[in-house]
Design a protein around this motif. Structure first.
Motif, short mmCIF file in Angstrom:
data_model
loop_
_atom_site.label_atom_id
_atom_site.label_comp_id
_atom_site.label_asym_id
_atom_site.label_seq_id
_atom_site.Cartn_x
_atom_site.Cartn_y
_atom_site.Cartn_z
N ARG A 165 -39.73 23.50 25.44
CA ARG A 165 -39.28 24.55 26.37
C ARG A 165 -38.95 23.91 27.72
NH1 ARG A 165 -40.82 29.73 24.10
NH2 ARG A 165 -41.54 29.18 21.99
N ASP A 225 -42.33 22.09 19.60
CA ASP A 225 -41.75 23.23 20.30
C ASP A 225 -41.45 22.78 21.73
OD1 ASP A 225 -41.32 25.62 21.82
OD2 ASP A 225 -42.38 26.76 20.28
N GLY A 274 -35.45 19.14 19.30
CA GLY A 274 -36.10 20.18 20.09
C GLY A 274 -35.54 20.26 21.50
N ARG A 278 -36.54 35.86 23.31
CA ARG A 278 -35.53 35.45 22.35
C ARG A 278 -34.22 36.23 22.56
NH1 ARG A 278 -39.78 37.30 19.39
NH2 ARG A 278 -39.71 39.39 18.47
N LEU A 312 -46.91 23.50 14.19
CA LEU A 312 -45.58 23.56 13.60
C LEU A 312 -45.16 22.18 13.11
CD1 LEU A 312 -43.71 25.80 16.21
CD2 LEU A 312 -44.64 26.49 13.99
N GLY A 342 -44.81 28.35 23.26
CA GLY A 342 -45.24 27.35 22.30
C GLY A 342 -45.53 27.97 20.95
N GLY A 353 -43.71 28.35 18.51
CA GLY A 353 -42.63 29.18 18.00
C GLY A 353 -42.65 30.62 18.48
N THR A 387 -42.02 33.77 20.85
CA THR A 387 -41.21 34.34 21.94
C THR A 387 -41.42 35.84 21.92
OG1 THR A 387 -39.27 34.48 20.48
CG2 THR A 387 -39.42 32.55 21.94
N ARG A 400 -49.02 29.72 23.09
CA ARG A 400 -48.71 30.88 22.24
C ARG A 400 -48.95 32.17 23.01
NH1 ARG A 400 -51.10 27.93 17.68
NH2 ARG A 400 -53.08 28.99 18.09
N ASP A 459 -44.85 21.08 23.13
CA ASP A 459 -46.13 21.53 22.59
C ASP A 459 -47.19 21.64 23.68
OD1 ASP A 459 -45.14 21.75 20.00
OD2 ASP A 459 -45.65 19.69 19.48
#
Length: 365
Positions: A276, A274, A350, A55, A270, A20, A22, A24, A15, A317
């Motif tokens: 990426r 997540d 994801g 984002r 979440l 992670g 969610g 951005t 985060r 995650d």
């Protein structure tokens, strides 16, 4: 002191770095400011490292920030390696880190036969060339350096260009047909602010590091920045004395987190993973002494095969679950373990979302 489990640590770290939970960031400059620089030996993966955290951004937006708005700049900073940093952070990071990495480079310069007199002459040639001809490629500068006896093959020219950059005289400018150029820093960014100095600068860098990378220990900060562990510990003490740190336990190690992130300790995960797609050498993979919390031990060699290489990772995650490489504007993904008969809920979606994000980011307008 509160002990955190591995999932909590990964949640806090991802985060903080915008990869992670969610999270951005809004713009390329905000992203780079948050993580205090994106590793950028290769410009394309560096752009992806910004895009995966920002984002709605595209590779064109990153280039705009570097070459038109000039809110970002590429040069040698943390660990003495190429990074993209914000223009606002340029001068104080150079003042803090440049002299240290110049000292650490002195032995290599001697091994290459680059004495101080030759280094000074080379610096004059480089800056005079850029003043007269504007943005110049490494090959063009190497040709100019040959006139004072610098070999055109080997590492000598590279080290002389890097030395001039660490001394705050040049930086990367606009790319030319995909090739990086150098420019005079004072001409390219005449209004860049100065920022903190001395111990205040070390403390500020530690504060910024913990905001994005915490929970972490002073030794993590030292490895990430290239500063001595003694300086890292002094910065920790200063931040602790001012009440800015929250101490936590991570795998039997004392670590710290900014006190103002305490409300994140009990955030619920979440409902869906997540995912990426991190580029090679991503900050998350080089920001700590150990990758034990980010890469499963059984697959360490898949991400870090040796020789200083760090491969692109599929992050789920906060944990690497595979590798990927670009292919026709998409991600060619290889998961570490074969998909189970009953896939983990949301994982396939994801991965598809992350792949779509990469395709949009790389798409040429």
């Amino acid at each position: 002191m509160r002990a955190l489990d591995d999932d909590q640590v990964r949640a806090l770290r991802t985060r903080g770095q915008g990869i992670g939970g969610g999270v951005t960031f809004r713009t390329a400059a905000e992203t780079v400011e948050r993580v205090v620089g994106i590793q950028a030996q290769d410009a394309r993966p560096a752009a992806v490292g910004i895009g995966v955290r920002t984002r709605g951004s595209t590779a064109a937006d990153v280039r705009l920030a570097l070459e038109e708005d000039r809110t970002l700049v590429r040069g040698w900073f943390l660990r003495g390696t190429l990074h993209i940093v914000t223009t606002a952070d340029l001068h104080w990071l150079l003042a803090l880190l440049g002299p240290r990495f110049l000292r650490l480079s002195a032995r290599r310069h001697r091994e290459l036969g680059l004495d101080e007199a030759l280094c000074d002459r080379a610096e004059a040639v480089i800056t005079a060339t850029l003043a007269a001809h504007g943005p110049s490629t490494r090959e063009e500068l190497t040709d100019r350096l040959a006139a004072i006896g610098v070999p055109t093959r080997g590492q000598e020219a590279f080290h002389l260009i890097r030395r001039t950059a660490l001394r705050g005289l040049i930086c990367h400018g606009p790319s030319r047909n995909g090739t990086a150029t150098a420019v005079l820093l004072a001409d390219w960014l005449p209004d860049a602010p100065e920022g903190p100095t001395g111990e205040t600068a070390v403390t500020e860098l530690a504060r910024r590091y913990l905001r994005a990378y915490g929970p972490a220990a002073p030794e993590d900060f030292a490895g990430w920045s290239g500063l001595p562990v003694t300086a890292a510990r002094r910065a920790w003490l200063t931040l602790d004395t001012s009440g800015e740190l929250l101490h936590v336990r991570v795998r039997e190690q004392d670590c710290a987190l900014p006190a103002d992130r305490a409300d994140e300790l009990d955030l619920a995960p979440l409902p869906a993973p997540d995912v990426r797609l991190l580029p090679g050498y991503d900050n998350y993979l080089v920001g700590y002494r150990s990758s034990a919390l980010s890469v499963p031990a059984a697959h360490e060699k898949r991400i870090r095969p040796g020789g200083g290489r760090i491969h692109a990772a599929v992050l789920v995650d906060g944990l690497a679950r595979g590798t990927w490489s670009p292919r026709h504007g998409r991600a060619d993904i290889t998961l570490f373990d074969p998909p189970p008969a009953v896939p983990a809920p949301g994982l396939a979606d994801g991965i598809a979302t992350a792949d779509d994000h990469l395709a949009r980011f790389l798409r040429t307008p």
